[in-house]
Design a protein around this motif. Structure first.
Motif, PDB file in Angstrom:
ATOM      1  N   VAL A 173       8.357   6.063   5.396  1.00 52.34           N
ATOM      2  CA  VAL A 173       7.970   6.574   4.082  1.00 52.34           C
ATOM      3  C   VAL A 173       9.194   7.125   3.337  1.00 52.34           C
ATOM      4  CG1 VAL A 173       6.571   8.271   2.849  1.00 52.34           C
ATOM      5  CG2 VAL A 173       5.622   7.071   4.826  1.00 52.34           C
ATOM      6  N   ARG A 174      10.001   7.907   4.023  1.00 49.59           N
ATOM      7  CA  ARG A 174      11.191   8.470   3.376  1.00 49.59           C
ATOM      8  C   ARG A 174      12.172   7.369   2.995  1.00 49.59           C
ATOM      9  NH1 ARG A 174      12.514  13.795   7.125  1.00 49.59           N
ATOM     10  NH2 ARG A 174      10.602  14.970   6.615  1.00 49.59           N
ATOM     11  N   LEU A 175      12.313   6.378   3.852  1.00 52.47           N
ATOM     12  CA  LEU A 175      13.203   5.274   3.548  1.00 52.47           C
ATOM     13  C   LEU A 175      12.745   4.534   2.300  1.00 52.47           C
ATOM     14  CD1 LEU A 175      15.519   3.303   4.318  1.00 52.47           C
ATOM     15  CD2 LEU A 175      13.860   2.100   5.765  1.00 52.47           C
ATOM     16  N   VAL A 176      11.462   4.184   2.230  1.00 45.91           N
ATOM     17  CA  VAL A 176      10.940   3.440   1.082  1.00 45.91           C
ATOM     18  C   VAL A 176      10.987   4.286  -0.181  1.00 45.91           C
ATOM     19  CG1 VAL A 176       8.866   2.368   0.113  1.00 45.91           C
ATOM     20  CG2 VAL A 176       9.513   1.914   2.490  1.00 45.91           C
ATOM     21  N   GLU A 177      10.655   5.554  -0.080  1.00 44.06           N
ATOM     22  CA  GLU A 177      10.696   6.432  -1.260  1.00 44.06           C
ATOM     23  C   GLU A 177      12.104   6.497  -1.838  1.00 44.06           C
ATOM     24  OE1 GLU A 177       9.859   9.358  -4.215  1.00 44.06           O
ATOM     25  OE2 GLU A 177       8.635   7.875  -3.156  1.00 44.06           O
ATOM     26  N   THR A 178      13.103   6.609  -0.973  1.00 41.74           N
ATOM     27  CA  THR A 178      14.488   6.702  -1.447  1.00 41.74           C
ATOM     28  C   THR A 178      14.956   5.407  -2.091  1.00 41.74           C
ATOM     29  OG1 THR A 178      15.006   8.323   0.284  1.00 41.74           O
ATOM     30  CG2 THR A 178      16.862   7.202  -0.765  1.00 41.74           C
ATOM     31  N   VAL A 179      14.727   4.270  -1.428  1.00 45.28           N
ATOM     32  CA  VAL A 179      15.210   3.012  -2.005  1.00 45.28           C
ATOM     33  C   VAL A 179      14.438   2.662  -3.271  1.00 45.28           C
ATOM     34  CG1 VAL A 179      16.089   2.124   0.169  1.00 45.28           C
ATOM     35  CG2 VAL A 179      13.744   1.602  -0.487  1.00 45.28           C
ATOM     36  N   ALA A 180      13.144   3.005  -3.339  1.00 45.25           N
ATOM     37  CA  ALA A 180      12.375   2.740  -4.550  1.00 45.25           C
ATOM     38  C   ALA A 180      12.907   3.559  -5.721  1.00 45.25           C
ATOM     39  CB  ALA A 180      10.899   3.047  -4.308  1.00 45.25           C
ATOM     40  N   THR A 181      13.225   4.823  -5.467  1.00 45.42           N
ATOM     41  CA  THR A 181      13.766   5.679  -6.520  1.00 45.42           C
ATOM     42  C   THR A 181      15.071   5.118  -7.066  1.00 45.42           C
ATOM     43  OG1 THR A 181      12.739   7.648  -5.547  1.00 45.42           O
ATOM     44  CG2 THR A 181      14.584   8.002  -7.053  1.00 45.42           C
ATOM     45  N   GLY A 215       0.813  -1.209   0.000  1.00 43.74           N
ATOM     46  CA  GLY A 215       0.000   0.000   0.000  1.00 43.74           C
ATOM     47  C   GLY A 215       0.844   1.255   0.000  1.00 43.74           C
ATOM     48  N   LEU A 216       1.981   1.216   0.689  1.00 44.20           N
ATOM     49  CA  LEU A 216       2.875   2.374   0.721  1.00 44.20           C
ATOM     50  C   LEU A 216       3.479   2.631  -0.648  1.00 44.20           C
ATOM     51  CD1 LEU A 216       4.357   4.575   2.240  1.00 44.20           C
ATOM     52  CD2 LEU A 216       5.989   2.860   3.058  1.00 44.20           C
ATOM     53  N   LEU A 217       3.906   1.584  -1.340  1.00 46.59           N
ATOM     54  CA  LEU A 217       4.445   1.762  -2.689  1.00 46.59           C
ATOM     55  C   LEU A 217       3.386   2.298  -3.637  1.00 46.59           C
ATOM     56  CD1 LEU A 217       6.616  -1.476  -3.027  1.00 46.59           C
ATOM     57  CD2 LEU A 217       7.462   0.885  -2.917  1.00 46.59           C
ATOM     58  N   SER A 218       2.157   1.828  -3.489  1.00 43.98           N
ATOM     59  CA  SER A 218       1.074   2.335  -4.329  1.00 43.98           C
ATOM     60  C   SER A 218       0.810   3.806  -4.039  1.00 43.98           C
ATOM     61  CB  SER A 218      -0.190   1.508  -4.089  1.00 43.98           C
ATOM     62  OG  SER A 218      -1.258   1.976  -4.874  1.00 43.98           O
ATOM     63  N   TRP A 219       0.804   4.188  -2.778  1.00 37.20           N
ATOM     64  CA  TRP A 219       0.576   5.589  -2.393  1.00 37.20           C
ATOM     65  C   TRP A 219       1.692   6.492  -2.917  1.00 37.20           C
ATOM     66  CZ3 TRP A 219       3.033   8.776   1.491  1.00 37.20           C
ATOM     67  CH2 TRP A 219       2.333   9.963   1.756  1.00 37.20           C
ATOM     68  N   LEU A 220       2.912   5.954  -2.966  1.00 43.02           N
ATOM     69  CA  LEU A 220       4.046   6.720  -3.484  1.00 43.02           C
ATOM     70  C   LEU A 220       4.138   6.648  -5.005  1.00 43.02           C
ATOM     71  CD1 LEU A 220       6.728   5.654  -0.838  1.00 43.02           C
ATOM     72  CD2 LEU A 220       5.714   7.930  -1.083  1.00 43.02           C
ATOM     73  N   GLU A 221       3.158   5.976  -5.638  1.00 43.62           N
ATOM     74  CA  GLU A 221       3.068   5.834  -7.090  1.00 43.62           C
ATOM     75  C   GLU A 221       4.194   4.990  -7.669  1.00 43.62           C
ATOM     76  OE1 GLU A 221       2.656   9.735  -8.798  1.00 43.62           O
ATOM     77  OE2 GLU A 221       0.655  10.024  -7.920  1.00 43.62           O
ATOM     78  N   TRP A 222       4.645   3.998  -6.888  1.00 46.33           N
ATOM     79  CA  TRP A 222       5.602   3.025  -7.370  1.00 46.33           C
ATOM     80  C   TRP A 222       4.951   1.664  -7.546  1.00 46.33           C
ATOM     81  CZ3 TRP A 222       9.890   4.668  -9.370  1.00 46.33           C
ATOM     82  CH2 TRP A 222      10.540   5.801  -8.849  1.00 46.33           C
ATOM     83  N   GLY A 223       3.680   1.543  -7.268  1.00 44.09           N
ATOM     84  CA  GLY A 223       3.036   0.244  -7.242  1.00 44.09           C
ATOM     85  C   GLY A 223       2.949  -0.460  -8.576  1.00 44.09           C
TER      86      GLY A 223
END
Length: 208
Positions: free
Chosen positions: A182-190, A94-102
């Motif tokens: 959230v910041r951790l996941v956003e950074t590693v996803a990017t 759900g977090l990845l989807s909210w960050l538009e990485w889903g």
């Protein structure tokens, strides 16, 4: 009269050297209060005190700035494993989807309840923080870890409340000291996406 035979002398079995895996198990169970899994190699039970976010080491190093220095991080086979708050694995999709990485296939996974990870050797002394990629890592107990074995990049500290240092969703917008998941996941996803694009551009063109 026939005398009785003298008692046979038994040779005591040789003493076995101390089992280092037993010392490591006690370090985790008694020092940290973490559950281990029976068997060898020693593994830690995930989902009770923490979950694990597993990402490429390159992507993980870009996110270390979002963590406290006492937030545990391990390395194994080119992968970085962040210890995050329990139940984070269920929140990740759900977090990845909210960050538009889903909608993208990213090279990151979360290990939650029922999962296990290899237990790195405990540090023998003050561990050197965040060594350069490929550099030898000091601070482990006993001999150097075998090739492919898990090692601590930032080890946990026995006697400390480890949960307070783990990234969590509850840190979002809060005033606590826990790192923001959230910041951790956003950074590693990017960075996982950048790695994916770089590898795709390096592939030779296919001609029919």
């Amino acid at each position: 009269m026939v005398g009785s035979a003298p008692p046979a002398h038994t040779v005591p079995p040789p003493r076995r050297p101390p089992d280092p895996s037993g010392q490591v198990r006690r370090w985790y169970e008694d020092g940290l209060g973490w559950a281990t899994v029976p068997g060898s190699p020693l593994r830690l039970a995930v989902g009770l005190r923490f979950d694990v976010l597993d990402v490429p080491e390159e992507a993980g190093r870009a996110a270390l700035r979002h963590l406290r220095q006492d937030s545990p991080v391990a390395l194994q086979d080119g992968r970085m494993r962040f210890l995050v708050a329990a139940d984070s694995a269920r929140e990740l999709p759900g977090l990845l989807s909210w960050l538009e990485w889903g909608s993208l296939a990213l090279d990151l996974t979360a290990v939650g309840e029922g999962g296990v990870i290899d237990a790195p050797l405990p540090p023998a002394g003050p561990a050197r923080r965040d060594p350069a990629p490929g550099a030898p890592r000091s601070g482990t107990a006993g001999p150097e870890p075998l090739q492919g074995a898990a090692v601590w990049l930032r080890p946990p500290e026995p006697g400390c409340e480890v949960e307070a240092s783990l990234p969590t969703l509850s840190a979002l917008g809060g005033g606590g000291s826990a790192p923001d998941l959230v910041r951790l996941v956003e950074t590693v996803a990017t960075h996982c996406h950048r790695i994916r694009l770089r590898r795709a551009s390096a592939q030779p063109l296919a001609f029919s």
